[in-house]
Design an enzyme around this catalytic site. Structure first.
Site, PDB file in Angstrom:
ATOM      1  N   HIS A  14       0.737  -1.013   0.019  1.00 41.70           N
ATOM      2  CA  HIS A  14      -0.062  -0.206   0.012  1.00 41.70           C
ATOM      3  C   HIS A  14       0.845   1.278  -0.127  1.00 41.70           C
ATOM      4  O   HIS A  14       2.086   1.241  -0.005  1.00 41.70           O
ATOM      5  CB  HIS A  14      -1.081   0.095   1.069  1.00 41.70           C
ATOM      6  CG  HIS A  14      -0.568   0.531   2.413  1.00 41.70           C
ATOM      7  ND1 HIS A  14      -1.120   1.107   3.540  1.00 41.70           N
ATOM      8  CD2 HIS A  14       0.848   0.447   2.925  1.00 41.70           C
ATOM      9  CE1 HIS A  14      -0.210   1.189   4.478  1.00 41.70           C
ATOM     10  NE2 HIS A  14       0.642   0.839   4.252  1.00 41.70           N
ATOM     11  N   CYS A  33       5.820   6.108   4.784  1.00 44.04           N
ATOM     12  CA  CYS A  33       4.695   5.584   4.318  1.00 44.04           C
ATOM     13  C   CYS A  33       3.751   5.964   3.038  1.00 44.04           C
ATOM     14  O   CYS A  33       3.361   5.260   2.277  1.00 44.04           O
ATOM     15  CB  CYS A  33       3.505   5.436   5.345  1.00 44.04           C
ATOM     16  SG  CYS A  33       4.289   4.436   6.818  1.00 44.04           S
ATOM     17  N   HIS A  39       5.011   0.035  -0.399  1.00 48.46           N
ATOM     18  CA  HIS A  39       5.823  -0.689   0.563  1.00 48.46           C
ATOM     19  C   HIS A  39       4.717  -1.901   1.002  1.00 48.46           C
ATOM     20  O   HIS A  39       3.574  -1.766   0.893  1.00 48.46           O
ATOM     21  CB  HIS A  39       6.291   0.102   1.623  1.00 48.46           C
ATOM     22  CG  HIS A  39       5.316   0.543   2.337  1.00 48.46           C
ATOM     23  ND1 HIS A  39       4.733   1.841   2.383  1.00 48.46           N
ATOM     24  CD2 HIS A  39       4.704   0.321   3.768  1.00 48.46           C
ATOM     25  CE1 HIS A  39       3.514   2.169   3.228  1.00 48.46           C
ATOM     26  NE2 HIS A  39       3.635   1.278   4.095  1.00 48.46           N
ATOM     27  N   HIS A  41       3.334  -4.869   4.080  1.00 47.60           N
ATOM     28  CA  HIS A  41       3.131  -5.394   5.620  1.00 47.60           C
ATOM     29  C   HIS A  41       2.731  -6.908   5.742  1.00 47.60           C
ATOM     30  O   HIS A  41       2.099  -7.057   4.656  1.00 47.60           O
ATOM     31  CB  HIS A  41       2.129  -4.346   6.237  1.00 47.60           C
ATOM     32  CG  HIS A  41       2.704  -2.925   6.357  1.00 47.60           C
ATOM     33  ND1 HIS A  41       3.497  -2.438   7.194  1.00 47.60           N
ATOM     34  CD2 HIS A  41       2.036  -1.924   5.861  1.00 47.60           C
ATOM     35  CE1 HIS A  41       3.677  -1.155   7.219  1.00 47.60           C
ATOM     36  NE2 HIS A  41       2.812  -0.909   6.252  1.00 47.60           N
ATOM     37  N   ASP A  79      -5.059 -10.389   0.420  1.00 49.10           N
ATOM     38  CA  ASP A  79      -3.835 -10.911   0.400  1.00 49.10           C
ATOM     39  C   ASP A  79      -3.043 -11.014  -0.761  1.00 49.10           C
ATOM     40  O   ASP A  79      -3.582 -11.216  -1.831  1.00 49.10           O
ATOM     41  CB  ASP A  79      -4.166 -12.431   0.830  1.00 49.10           C
ATOM     42  CG  ASP A  79      -2.667 -13.080   1.351  1.00 49.10           C
ATOM     43  OD1 ASP A  79      -1.837 -12.488   1.621  1.00 49.10           O
ATOM     44  OD2 ASP A  79      -2.763 -14.358   0.937  1.00 49.10           O
ATOM     45  N   HIS A  80      -1.775 -10.435  -0.741  1.00 48.44           N
ATOM     46  CA  HIS A  80      -0.801 -10.298  -1.990  1.00 48.44           C
ATOM     47  C   HIS A  80      -1.531  -9.480  -2.946  1.00 48.44           C
ATOM     48  O   HIS A  80      -1.430  -9.865  -4.111  1.00 48.44           O
ATOM     49  CB  HIS A  80      -0.750 -11.941  -2.529  1.00 48.44           C
ATOM     50  CG  HIS A  80       0.296 -12.494  -1.752  1.00 48.44           C
ATOM     51  ND1 HIS A  80      -0.016 -13.282  -0.569  1.00 48.44           N
ATOM     52  CD2 HIS A  80       1.688 -12.787  -1.872  1.00 48.44           C
ATOM     53  CE1 HIS A  80       0.968 -13.821   0.056  1.00 48.44           C
ATOM     54  NE2 HIS A  80       1.886 -13.571  -0.907  1.00 48.44           N
ATOM     55  N   GLU A 126      -0.644  -3.945  12.217  1.00 48.72           N
ATOM     56  CA  GLU A 126       0.018  -3.538  10.821  1.00 48.72           C
ATOM     57  C   GLU A 126       1.465  -3.928  11.078  1.00 48.72           C
ATOM     58  O   GLU A 126       2.240  -4.418  10.376  1.00 48.72           O
ATOM     59  CB  GLU A 126       0.096  -2.067  10.580  1.00 48.72           C
ATOM     60  CG  GLU A 126       0.594  -1.585   9.111  1.00 48.72           C
ATOM     61  CD  GLU A 126       0.506  -0.066   8.883  1.00 48.72           C
ATOM     62  OE1 GLU A 126      -0.105   0.188   8.016  1.00 48.72           O
ATOM     63  OE2 GLU A 126       1.112   0.482   9.665  1.00 48.72           O
TER      64      GLU A 126
END
Ligand code: NI
Length: 136
Positions: A14, A33, A39, A41, A79-80, A126
Site C-alpha cells: 500500500h 509510508c 511498501h 506489511h 492477500d498479496h 500493521e
C-alpha cells in the site's frame, strides 16, 4: 456473554497519500509510508465475536465458519494485493490501518450475524508496534 477471537493473516502492499497533495506534502504528513513506489506489511487480523454459549453444542459460534467468512469476505480480496489499486472495499480511501479496520468491519458484520453472534471487534496489526481496534 462470551467473546471469541479468530486470527487470520495477510500480506499486502500500500501507500498512504492524499491524491490532492503533492508527493512532498504527502511525505511531510505520512513520512516514508507515502513512498510512491509502495511498501508492504505482514498484517494480522483479529476478529472477535460475542454471543451466548449454546448449552448443547458448547460453543458460541463455529470457528471454522467464522474463518471461512473472514477468508471469503476479506483475506481473498486483500492477500498479496495492492490495497490502493486492487481492493474494491478500499476504493478512494487512504489505506491507513484505521480505514482498513473500519472497512473490514463493514465487510464482515452482516455475515457474522448469520452465525447467531455479533461482531465485537476488528483488530488490525500493521507492525509489531502499531495496531488498531474498531468496535463499530
Ligand atoms: Ni504502511
Amino acid at each position: 456473554m462470551i467473546y471469541l477471537t479468530r486470527r487470520e493473516r495477510f500480506n499486502s502492499a500500500h501507500r498512504l497519500f492524499c491524491p490532492e497533495l503533492t508527493d512532498q506534502e504527502n511525505y511531510e504528513i505520512y513520512g516514508k509510508c507515502s513512498n510512491p513506489n509502495w511498501h508492504g506489511h505482514n498484517y494480522e487480523l483479529f476478529v472477535t465475536v460475542k454471543g451466548e454459549v449454546d448449552a448443547k453444542l458448547g460453543y458460541a459460534a463455529n470457528l471454522s465458519s467464522i474463518s471461512k467468512i473472514i477468508k471469503e469476505q476479506v483475506i481473498e480480496k486483500v492477500d498479496h494485493k495492492n490495497l490502493n489499486l486492487e481492493v474494491d472495499f478500499l476504493k478512494d480511501m487512504v489505506t491507513s490501518t484505521e480505514n482498513l479496520a473500519i472497512s473490514i468491519w463493514r465487510e464482515l458484520e452482516d455475515h457474522i450475524k448469520i452465525l447467531g453472534v455479533d461482531l465485537h471487534c476488528v483488530k488490525v496489526v500493521e507492525t509489531e508496534n502499531n495496531y488498531v481496534e474498531y468496535y463499530g
